[in-house]
Design an enzyme around this catalytic site. Sequence first.
Site, PDB file in Angstrom:
ATOM      1  N   ARG A  21      27.986 -37.867  54.305  1.00 39.55           N
ATOM      2  CA  ARG A  21      27.818 -39.207  54.888  1.00 39.55           C
ATOM      3  C   ARG A  21      27.441 -39.115  56.361  1.00 39.55           C
ATOM      4  O   ARG A  21      27.760 -40.000  57.155  1.00 39.55           O
ATOM      5  CB  ARG A  21      29.101 -40.001  54.732  1.00 39.55           C
ATOM      6  CG  ARG A  21      30.327 -39.319  55.331  1.00 39.55           C
ATOM      7  CD  ARG A  21      31.438 -40.301  55.506  1.00 39.55           C
ATOM      8  NE  ARG A  21      32.665 -39.660  55.936  1.00 39.55           N
ATOM      9  CZ  ARG A  21      33.734 -40.340  56.294  1.00 39.55           C
ATOM     10  NH1 ARG A  21      33.715 -41.650  56.291  1.00 39.55           N
ATOM     11  NH2 ARG A  21      34.821 -39.702  56.664  1.00 39.55           N
TER      12      ARG A  21
ATOM     13  N   ASP B  21      30.739 -42.585  48.829  1.00 36.73           N
ATOM     14  CA  ASP B  21      29.793 -43.685  49.039  1.00 36.73           C
ATOM     15  C   ASP B  21      28.921 -43.479  50.280  1.00 36.73           C
ATOM     16  O   ASP B  21      28.039 -44.289  50.557  1.00 36.73           O
ATOM     17  CB  ASP B  21      30.535 -45.026  49.117  1.00 36.73           C
ATOM     18  CG  ASP B  21      31.553 -45.072  50.262  1.00 36.73           C
ATOM     19  OD1 ASP B  21      31.561 -44.142  51.094  1.00 36.73           O
ATOM     20  OD2 ASP B  21      32.333 -46.041  50.311  1.00 36.73           O
ATOM     21  N   GLY B  22      29.194 -42.408  51.018  1.00 38.05           N
ATOM     22  CA  GLY B  22      28.371 -42.117  52.191  1.00 38.05           C
ATOM     23  C   GLY B  22      28.687 -42.973  53.403  1.00 38.05           C
ATOM     24  O   GLY B  22      28.000 -42.879  54.421  1.00 38.05           O
TER      25      GLY B  22
ATOM     26  N   ASP C 168      35.155 -25.790  56.879  1.00 39.32           N
ATOM     27  CA  ASP C 168      33.994 -26.609  57.247  1.00 39.32           C
ATOM     28  C   ASP C 168      34.324 -27.514  58.438  1.00 39.32           C
ATOM     29  O   ASP C 168      33.437 -28.194  58.960  1.00 39.32           O
ATOM     30  CB  ASP C 168      33.522 -27.457  56.059  1.00 39.32           C
ATOM     31  CG  ASP C 168      34.627 -28.307  55.460  1.00 39.32           C
ATOM     32  OD1 ASP C 168      35.688 -27.754  55.130  1.00 39.32           O
ATOM     33  OD2 ASP C 168      34.449 -29.527  55.352  1.00 39.32           O
TER      34      ASP C 168
HETATM   35  P1  AMP Z   1      36.092 -33.932  55.635  1.00 40.83           P
HETATM   36  O1  AMP Z   1      37.370 -33.539  54.950  1.00 40.83           O
HETATM   37  O2  AMP Z   1      36.142 -35.287  56.263  1.00 40.83           O
HETATM   38  O3  AMP Z   1      35.613 -32.894  56.559  1.00 40.83           O
HETATM   39  O4  AMP Z   1      34.994 -34.102  54.501  1.00 40.83           O
HETATM   40  C1  AMP Z   1      34.753 -33.107  53.550  1.00 40.83           C
HETATM   41  C2  AMP Z   1      33.459 -33.351  52.808  1.00 40.83           C
HETATM   42  O5  AMP Z   1      33.459 -34.628  52.174  1.00 40.83           O
HETATM   43  C3  AMP Z   1      32.231 -33.350  53.688  1.00 40.83           C
HETATM   44  O6  AMP Z   1      31.221 -32.700  52.957  1.00 40.83           O
HETATM   45  C4  AMP Z   1      31.933 -34.816  53.901  1.00 40.83           C
HETATM   46  O7  AMP Z   1      30.577 -35.040  54.176  1.00 40.83           O
HETATM   47  C5  AMP Z   1      32.336 -35.403  52.564  1.00 40.83           C
HETATM   48  N1  AMP Z   1      32.721 -36.827  52.623  1.00 40.83           N
HETATM   49  C6  AMP Z   1      33.840 -37.365  53.152  1.00 40.83           C
HETATM   50  N2  AMP Z   1      33.853 -38.691  53.004  1.00 40.83           N
HETATM   51  C7  AMP Z   1      32.707 -39.039  52.355  1.00 40.83           C
HETATM   52  C8  AMP Z   1      32.118 -40.274  51.872  1.00 40.83           C
HETATM   53  N3  AMP Z   1      32.725 -41.453  52.039  1.00 40.83           N
HETATM   54  N4  AMP Z   1      30.921 -40.200  51.268  1.00 40.83           N
HETATM   55  C9  AMP Z   1      30.297 -39.033  51.077  1.00 40.83           C
HETATM   56  N5  AMP Z   1      30.780 -37.857  51.476  1.00 40.83           N
HETATM   57  C10 AMP Z   1      31.972 -37.843  52.117  1.00 40.83           C
HETATM   58 MG    MG Z   2      34.301 -32.401  57.931  1.00 39.36          MG
END
Ligand code: AMP
Ligand code: MG
Length: 485
Positions: free
Chosen positions: A95, A127-128, A254
Amino acid sequence: MSTTTPATLTFDGRFAREFEELAVPWQAEEAPAPELLVLNDALASELGMDPSYFRTPEGTLMLIGNRIPEGATPVAQAYAGHQFGGYSPLLGDGRALLLGEVTDVHGRLLDVHLKGSGRTPFARAGDGLAVVGPMLREYIVSEAMHAMGIPTTRSLAVVATGRPVRRETMLPGAVLTRVAGSHLRVGSFQFARVNGDTELLRRLADHAISRHHPDAGQAEQPYLALFDAVIAAQASLVAQWMLVGFVHGVMNTDNMTISGETIDYGPCAFMDAFNPEAVYSSIDAGGRYAYANQPRIAEWNLTRLAEALLPLLHEDQEQAVALAVESLGGFRKLYSAAWSAGMTSKLGLDADDDAVSPLVNDLLGLLEEGQVDYTSFFRSLGSAARGTPDAVRAMFADPGAFDAWAKRWLALEPDAGMMDRVNPAYIPRNHLVEEALAAATAGDLDPFRRLVDVLANPYTERPGLERYAGPAPADFGSYRTFCGT
Ligand code: AMP
Ligand code: MG
């Protein structure tokens, strides 16, 4: 979508150009009714930009990728990562988009990045999108970290999109415009390792060296020196988190940068009462990312980075492993040194004194036992160094134990001025953040603006701001934070 170049901001698409394997060209979703909620004027100026440009309709569209400035090639970045210990070979910006790089007024190359800009090919079931509250939360906390002098990604703006987003209820959507040294992560190297040949990995390492650790480029073994530099940067960063009571909450590989900047303000929080086991994230049931685990997790993540870098360290795998293990051994030493030096300053003491370490250990035991507010304690201890111990004594149910400790501490002649420069009076306390976000979500941005303003000067106590300096009221309850909001 039209193309325009604001007079003073020129984009490069360096990552997009040089790393086709790691960058998917993509466009931000069109926002139905963009509204600029907050702009970081100081940061805009640092980027060499007239902040007033971003307040124009055209400038606001640029902040959310709905108007592409010349030179920018928006891309979703691919990366892999270990999430809560489990490996995913393909994560990537689900997203988010990298708009491109800009050179700031100091000549630094910085990423301009969007979060909440719509689904990308990496979105999986997501949902991005992102919503106003959590994006303002990242703004508050990242800018507070910056003001405390802790390396971090920055927040340039939050723009409400006018699009409702489905979470537990319908909430107003938003895009955060983030600025960072880069978005290279441990997971970027993990991705290059599994998906590329050694050439891609080498190119990525060269890029990281040139952007973040140029001294490594001069070393006899540049890639080993790069690894050492990342170890040093992360040891220093995590020590700084620990010293201010910050719990990142989702230290997946990540979410760990190569630059040593804090990134990804999802489920993070500052602890109130000192508690090594503090966990705020709703999904961290096992406490993997609890406060006291953070140094160990950083070391674990760096081990994953080592595995990704092995082919660059030595052509013989066994020798590569031996080199990596030796470098990894440096983490604990660097972390301990940074933590001890920081604690010594927090107590206003002289680094060479052998009495400091037992004093710190005993103090942390007292704080934990008494569930004492971590930030208020250290700030008030400065007054005790000036001969006014009443406020800090009152934080202990058993002031006698504190008195005995304080006697030993005062005998070392603490420097109160030094303490005030390193012990913040104002941090993004959970109850204040929640109060500001609730008001903002309901349309009143004043509490948010006031909080951001207070946190911009964390070390200077100002009269009238007492409510920003104290712990949460007793009825605030236990605090939970969430990922992917
Ligand atoms: P994070 O734990 O926030 O670092 O997110 C982990 C992964 O989930 C990353 O690849 C983000 O881009 C993806 N991600 C988190 N929230 C969303 C969302 N609402 N829509 C699409 N991808 C998401
Ligand atoms: Mg992240």
